[in-house]
Structure formats: structure tokens, C-alpha cells
Design an enzyme around this catalytic site. Structure first.
Site, PDB file in Angstrom:
ATOM      1  N   ARG A 115      28.130  39.839  37.541  1.00  0.00           N
ATOM      2  CA  ARG A 115      27.873  39.615  38.973  1.00  0.00           C
ATOM      3  C   ARG A 115      27.211  40.820  39.646  1.00  0.00           C
ATOM      4  O   ARG A 115      27.765  41.426  40.539  1.00  0.00           O
ATOM      5  CB  ARG A 115      29.155  39.244  39.716  1.00  0.00           C
ATOM      6  N   ASP A 160      31.240  41.302  48.658  1.00  0.00           N
ATOM      7  CA  ASP A 160      31.047  39.852  48.659  1.00  0.00           C
ATOM      8  C   ASP A 160      30.492  39.428  50.017  1.00  0.00           C
ATOM      9  O   ASP A 160      30.951  39.906  51.060  1.00  0.00           O
ATOM     10  CB  ASP A 160      32.362  39.116  48.415  1.00  0.00           C
ATOM     11  N   ASP A 173      39.190  42.287  43.829  1.00  0.00           N
ATOM     12  CA  ASP A 173      38.286  41.141  43.762  1.00  0.00           C
ATOM     13  C   ASP A 173      36.858  41.648  43.606  1.00  0.00           C
ATOM     14  O   ASP A 173      36.528  42.243  42.590  1.00  0.00           O
ATOM     15  CB  ASP A 173      38.470  40.268  45.006  1.00  0.00           C
ATOM     16  N   ASP A 202      41.328  39.388  50.356  1.00  0.00           N
ATOM     17  CA  ASP A 202      41.134  39.112  48.933  1.00  0.00           C
ATOM     18  C   ASP A 202      41.204  40.351  48.047  1.00  0.00           C
ATOM     19  O   ASP A 202      41.281  40.227  46.827  1.00  0.00           O
ATOM     20  CB  ASP A 202      39.776  38.435  48.710  1.00  0.00           C
TER      21      ASP A 202
END
Length: 388
Positions: free
Chosen positions: A265, A213, A209, A185
């Protein structure tokens, strides 16, 4: 230049004055071994950061590298990395054949079956052809050298456990096709169906990205002492609203600096339990902490410094199909946080919920102490025979 991430906070009475006096870390643009590092050269004393106090005053850190594995806190504290294995020294920055990696490369070391404590023989910039899928019981330890993973795919943890990533500068990560099918990603560090992971003293910026994550039922993760900057979607913790396997996710986010150029985020959470403690947030462009699908979020002892934009003062953001009636039941709590320059945290749920006790992964220091100590974040320029 060296990444100098030492942050000086001064105890001032007015929050607006304090916010303007809070210096931003130097932008991460290049490295030079001749410039001042954030090594401690004269003396070393306790800072109150339990991770750093555990190992950074040891002048013999190079000989005692594996003692780092005893220093984790939070939900990822049981990660031992490659402590039980041999040292492996990376001598080759190349990545010519991902399917048959050459001995001496990071890919060769990180994909071995046995536990390994991976170190580097010199400064190097590693540009990968496809992401490295790190296997279990590995430590990637960049102390003592300028080690960058950049300008290509970066690191992935897929169905593994006990991984420590320490003192690596990860930036400009991009997606790429994998030799065995599929695509990465473009995350800096991607964690999928993995547990007992500790990411400490890394600097991360400008990836395609996310910077970090964690999805697919991953759990027992600590993300600590990192410097994150110049990025939009910083951290996603939880695969999707429909994926209930993330209900057991537990992540501690501690002692990090969320710096300039970050949009949102920090993190964005789904389903699980998230202890966000003793971090410093500066001038997010949309929001700092967000989530959906009823995550439990305990924000404790952090410093939030809002920008001057009147529309970005709120720390929190919920995404809920059913609107306020749904998210008002979610347990989101702020305890002992300092809100500066108009920052505010919108709590919800039951302030006395037993879930907060369940998810208290470590002891928080008072946010006020961040004004009188000099915490350092990101990659450290450690010198031999000196405290790091």
C-alpha cells in the site's frame, strides 16, 4: 539520533550494482541533538525539488515560517494552512483532558476555530489520550525542534480544509476510544471528507493501522518529502469499492522515500486520480502500488528497487472481482520510471488516455537525476540562522 534521511544515489551503468550501492537511511530509533543533522550548514543550492528549493535556502526560515505555505505543489498546492492566522506556540506536551484541553497544548491549538500557525517552544514527545481532530486552516510546524507524536492515538482531519502538517515524527500510533463516542483506527494521519491538505517532511512508522489514510470523498492532497518505514499497510486512498464519492479524489505523492520494512500500500488506491512522481521505493515485501475499483494511476519519474525475493519484483497489484478482463481497462501508466534489481510495472488501459493529462499535477523530473542529486526526506533538523 537525528533522523538523517539524506539519500546518496550514484550513477552506475548496471542496475543491480546501482541498487546495491543505494544506501538505506538510518533507522529511526531515537534522537540526539548532538549528532549530525540533515541541515545545510555551509552552502545551499537548488536541488530540483521545487518544494525544498522554494524555502530551504532561506537562513531566516524561522522568521519567515509562513512562506512555506507558498511552496506546495501537486493537487494539494492550494492548501494555505494557518497562513492567515497568528502564531501559536505549544509549551505543554500533555493531554490530560481531551474534552477541555489546557492552553499551551497541541490539542488546544489544533482545535481552535480560527486559523493558526502552530509551532513548538522545545523538543517534546506528545502522547495523546485520543486522536486530535484538527480543525480547518491550521499548520502544525515542527521545524527547529524534535517534535514527536507517539505511543497513543495521533492526528485526524474530519470534514476540514486547508491543513499543513510539516516536520513531525509520527510513530507507534494506536487506536483508542473517543470521549464523545466511537474509536480511532490507529492511523498516523487519518483524512476523512477533507480537502486541500499538505503533508510534508514528516517521518512515519509503526502505527496500528495506516501511516496516512485518506477516505470518504477527501481530495486535493499532496504527500511529499516524507520518510516512511517499518510498517505493513502504508497508505489507503479511497474508502471502499462501493463508495463512489471517492471518484473525485486527487492525490499527489511526490519526493517521498518508501524505505525499509514496508510491506504494501504505497499507496493502495480506489476510484480517483493518483499522480505518483519522483519517489524512491526500496525493497517492498509484497507490492508497492495497488488498487481496485478503477483508479487512474500515473507513475512518473520514480525509482523502484526490488528486493532479492523473486516473488516480490512486481511493483503493481490489482484487486478485481472480475479478474483480468476488468482491470485491463483501468488506466495505469508508468512513464520514465527506473526499474532496478528486476522490478517491473504492469501497465493497463489506454496509454494515451486524456485522463493522464487531467491528473498531471506537477512536472516530473527525470528519474535519472535522482542518481546525481542528494534529496533529503523526513524530519529535518533545522538550525537557527542556517539554511534548513
Amino acid at each position: 539520533m537525528s533522523i538523517v534521511c539524506t539519500i546518496f544515489l550514484f550513477l552506475l551503468t548496471a542496475s543491480s550494482a546501482f541498487a546495491s550501492a543505494f544506501p538505506k537511511p538510518a533507522p529511526v530509533t531515537h534522537w540526539s541533538t548532538s549528532e549530525t543533522s540533515n541541515s545545510t550548514t555551509a552552502s545551499c543550492s537548488a536541488t530540483g525539488n521545487p518544494i525544498d528549493d522554494c524555502w530551504r535556502c532561506d537562513k531566516k526560515w524561522k522568521s519567515n515560517r509562513k512562506s512555506l505555505a507558498d511552496c506546495a505543489v501537486g493537487f494539494g498546492r492550494d492548501s494555505v494552512g494557518g497562513r492567515a492566522g497568528d502564531f501559536y506556540t505549544v509549551t505543554d506536551s500533555g493531554d490530560e483532558d481531551p474534552l477541555n484541553p489546557s492552553p499551551g497544548t497541541l490539542r488546544y491549538a489544533a482545535t481552535q476555530d480560527q486559523p493558526l500557525w502552530i509551532i513548538f517552544d522545545r523538543d517534546m514527545v506528545i502522547t495523546l489520550k485520543e486522536d486530535i481532530q484538527v480543525t480547518s486552516y491550521k499548520t502544525i510546524d515542527g521545524r527547529g525542534n524534535n517534535v514527536q507524536i507517539a505511543y497513543g492515538p495521533c492526528l485526524a482531519l474530519y470534514q476540514v480544509s486547508n491543513v499543513i502538517i510539516h516536520n513531525i515524527y509520527i510513530h507507534h500510533c494506536v487506536p483508542a476510544k473517543r470521549s464523545l463516542g466511537g474509536y480511532s483506527d490507529g492511523d498516523g494521519i487519518s483524512i476523512f471528507e477533507s480537502r486541500d491538505v499538505w503533508i510534508d517532511h514528516c517521518t512515519l512508522e509503526k502505527c496500528h493501522d495506516g501511516l496516512i489514510d485518506a477516505v470518504g470523498g477527501s481530495t486535493d492532497i499532496t504527500i511529499s518529502n516524507n520518510y516512511m518505514l517499518n510498517h505493513n499497510e502504508v497508505m489507503l486512498l479511497g474508502h471502499s469499492d462501493e463508495f463512489v464519492g471517492d471518484r473525485d479524489m486527487r492525490v499527489s505523492i511526490a519526493f517521498n522515500y518508501f524505505g525499509e520494512g514496508l510491506v504494501q500500500r504505497m499507496p493502495r488506491c480506489r476510484h480517483g486520480f493518483f499522480h505518483i512522481v519522483n519517489n524512491i521505493y526500496r525493497e517492498w515485501e509484497m507490492y508497492a502500488i495497488g488498487g481496485s475499483a478503477n483508479p487512474t494511476i500515473f507513475s512518473q519519474g520514480n525509482v523502484f528497487i526490488a528486493s532479492d525475493n523473486q516473488f516480490t519484483k512486481e511493483v503493481t497489484k490489482r484487486e478485481s472481482v472480475d479478474g483480468d478482463d476488468e482491470w485491463k481497462e483501468w488506466n495505469w501508466k508508468s512513464e520514465g520510471d527506473e526499474m532496478l534489481n528486476g522490478a517491473f510495472f504492469t501497465p493497463s488501459g489506454n496509454e494515451d488516455s486524456p485522463s493522464y493529462t487531467k491528473m498531471s499535477s506537477m512536472v516530473a523530473r527525470p528519474a535519472s537525476l535522482l542518481k546525481t542529486t542528494h534529496p533529503s526526506v523526513g524530519v529535518l533538523s533545522c538550525q537557527i540562522d542556517q539554511p534548513c
